[in-house]
Design an enzyme around this catalytic site. Structure first.
Site, PDB file in Angstrom:
ATOM      1  N   LYS A  46       0.824  -1.212   0.000  1.00  0.00           N
ATOM      2  CA  LYS A  46       0.000   0.000   0.000  1.00  0.00           C
ATOM      3  C   LYS A  46       0.858   1.262   0.000  1.00  0.00           C
ATOM      4  O   LYS A  46       0.500   2.266  -0.609  1.00  0.00           O
ATOM      5  CB  LYS A  46      -0.946  -0.008   1.199  1.00  0.00           C
ATOM      6  CG  LYS A  46      -2.075  -1.022   1.067  1.00  0.00           C
ATOM      7  CD  LYS A  46      -3.146  -0.814   2.114  1.00  0.00           C
ATOM      8  CE  LYS A  46      -4.326  -1.749   1.853  1.00  0.00           C
ATOM      9  NZ  LYS A  46      -5.430  -1.526   2.812  1.00  0.00           N
ATOM     10  N   LYS A  92      -6.295 -11.642  -8.754  1.00  0.00           N
ATOM     11  CA  LYS A  92      -7.597 -11.688  -8.098  1.00  0.00           C
ATOM     12  C   LYS A  92      -8.494 -10.536  -8.555  1.00  0.00           C
ATOM     13  O   LYS A  92      -8.032  -9.415  -8.748  1.00  0.00           O
ATOM     14  CB  LYS A  92      -7.385 -11.613  -6.580  1.00  0.00           C
ATOM     15  CG  LYS A  92      -8.602 -11.913  -5.741  1.00  0.00           C
ATOM     16  CD  LYS A  92      -8.218 -11.897  -4.258  1.00  0.00           C
ATOM     17  CE  LYS A  92      -9.400 -12.080  -3.354  1.00  0.00           C
ATOM     18  NZ  LYS A  92      -9.015 -12.016  -1.931  1.00  0.00           N
ATOM     19  N   LYS A 130     -12.029  -4.771  -6.339  1.00  0.00           N
ATOM     20  CA  LYS A 130     -12.915  -3.617  -6.480  1.00  0.00           C
ATOM     21  C   LYS A 130     -12.132  -2.333  -6.754  1.00  0.00           C
ATOM     22  O   LYS A 130     -12.721  -1.312  -7.086  1.00  0.00           O
ATOM     23  CB  LYS A 130     -13.795  -3.454  -5.234  1.00  0.00           C
ATOM     24  CG  LYS A 130     -13.082  -3.283  -3.922  1.00  0.00           C
ATOM     25  CD  LYS A 130     -14.104  -3.224  -2.782  1.00  0.00           C
ATOM     26  CE  LYS A 130     -13.423  -3.076  -1.429  1.00  0.00           C
ATOM     27  NZ  LYS A 130     -14.410  -2.981  -0.338  1.00  0.00           N
TER      28      LYS A 130
END
Length: 334
Positions: A115, A197, A200
């Site tokens: 992140k 994967k 969203k």
């Protein structure tokens, strides 16, 4: 343990739009767990602000997510569905646990590194101590089990380490949580990069099916889905695109790989993609209709928010007061 049931905790972030992967991989399977476990499902809006959010949009997404929980079949009478930010114990316990967590442990968290690389302009302390807040989420309700994917397993491990460290000093305070091992949900991959994967937060709108996508959008995305060069519907690691579509079709219809291969023997990818798209439309329509009905019923959703926050606060406070007493905070005068 509550009423002779083990406690299960999980939650989803109030950012982005939930995908088909979130539904088939987690949410759909949560529905059956309340018979076996006392379930706490949080809308983890505190975690969401490690990345800058538009306030009005965050409130809207949080409400939509809680409404989606109910639309997917989670009964708010049998499960505790609540906003993380409505239970101050999450933050209070998180501060205490920060004092029992080592910098070296947090430095090893791979999700922080990932992140931080994505948000180099906003590497804040909350992003660094995110796993401690997650530990507080879990330990606050004395959770016995936590459903986690591979990407969160490291966070559960540090939760266990913190709890064991605290218990070694102060006695048997926290339940040591275990990963939930049950019926695994389907692992749904990106329609455009089937080795990755479905997410969203994917920047490619054609990569993910969102739960509120209309039928035309769903069919269009499946038509554009990446396939393979072999030209046959067969489940194999050499065909990640087709294998992913088979996983989706199987999760929506209940059919096995062998049944799917037989059904589309001699047929082209076009026929298969159309069938997968139609199966997804059929699965999502009842959820979308229920979501639309619930969204119109403001009073009902408000009552769920209020009642479930009270329930969550009741159990959170029991743990928090015990912890505060153990570390030496003055008792409150009643």
């Amino acid at each position: 343990m509550i009423d002779n049931k083990k406690v299960l905790f999980s939650g989803m972030q109030a950012t982005g739009n939930l995908t088909l992967g979130n539904y088939l991989g987690a949410l759909k399977n949560w529905v059956t767990l309340c018979d076996e476990y006392e379930c706490f499902y949080s809308v983890v809006d505190l975690h969401s602000i490690t990345v800058r959010q538009d306030p009005a949009e965050l409130r809207k997404r949080a409400r939509n997510l809680l409404t989606l929980y109910i639309a997917a079949g989670l009964d708010p009478e049998k499960n505790c569905l609540y906003y993380q930010s409505h239970v101050s114990g999450h933050c209070e316990l998180s501060w205490i646990l920060n004092c029992f967590t080592y910098m070296g442990e947090l430095n090893r968290m791979t999700q922080f590194k990932d992140k931080a690389a994505k948000h180099a302009d906003n590497i804040n302390a909350g992003l660094f101590t995110y796993p401690v807040l997650m530990a507080a989420d879990i330990l606050l309700y004395q959770a016995d089990v936590v459903p986690v994917g591979k990407d969160q397993l490291q966070h559960l491990e540090i939760t266990r380490d913190i709890a064991q460290r605290f218990n070694a000093i102060y006695g048997d305070v926290f339940t040591i949580p275990e990963p939930y091992i049950g019926k695994s949900g389907a692992k749904i991959m990106s329609l455009q990069e089937p080795t990755k994967k479905m997410s969203k937060s994917d920047e490619n709108p054609n990569a993910s099916i969102y739960l509120m996508d209309d039928p035309d959008t769903i069919m269009r995305k499946f038509k554009r889905a990446v396939t393979d060069s072999e030209g046959c519907v067969r489940y194999h690691e050499s065909q990640p695109g087709i294998s992913n579509l088979m996983d989706i079709y199987g999760a929506c219809t209940g059919k096995t790989y062998a049944e799917i291969e037989k059904e589309f023997e001699g047929k082209g990818y076009g026929d298969f993609k159309a069938a997968v798209g139609e199966s997804v439309v059929d699965v999502l329509k009842p959820l979308q209709d229920r979501f639309a009905d619930l969204s119109k019923n403001k009073d009902y959703i408000d009552s769920v928010i209020k009642n479930n926050a009270e329930k969550a606060n009741y159990f959170a406070t029991k743990t928090l007061r015990k912890v505060q007493k153990k570390v030496g905070f003055p008792e409150r005068i009643r």
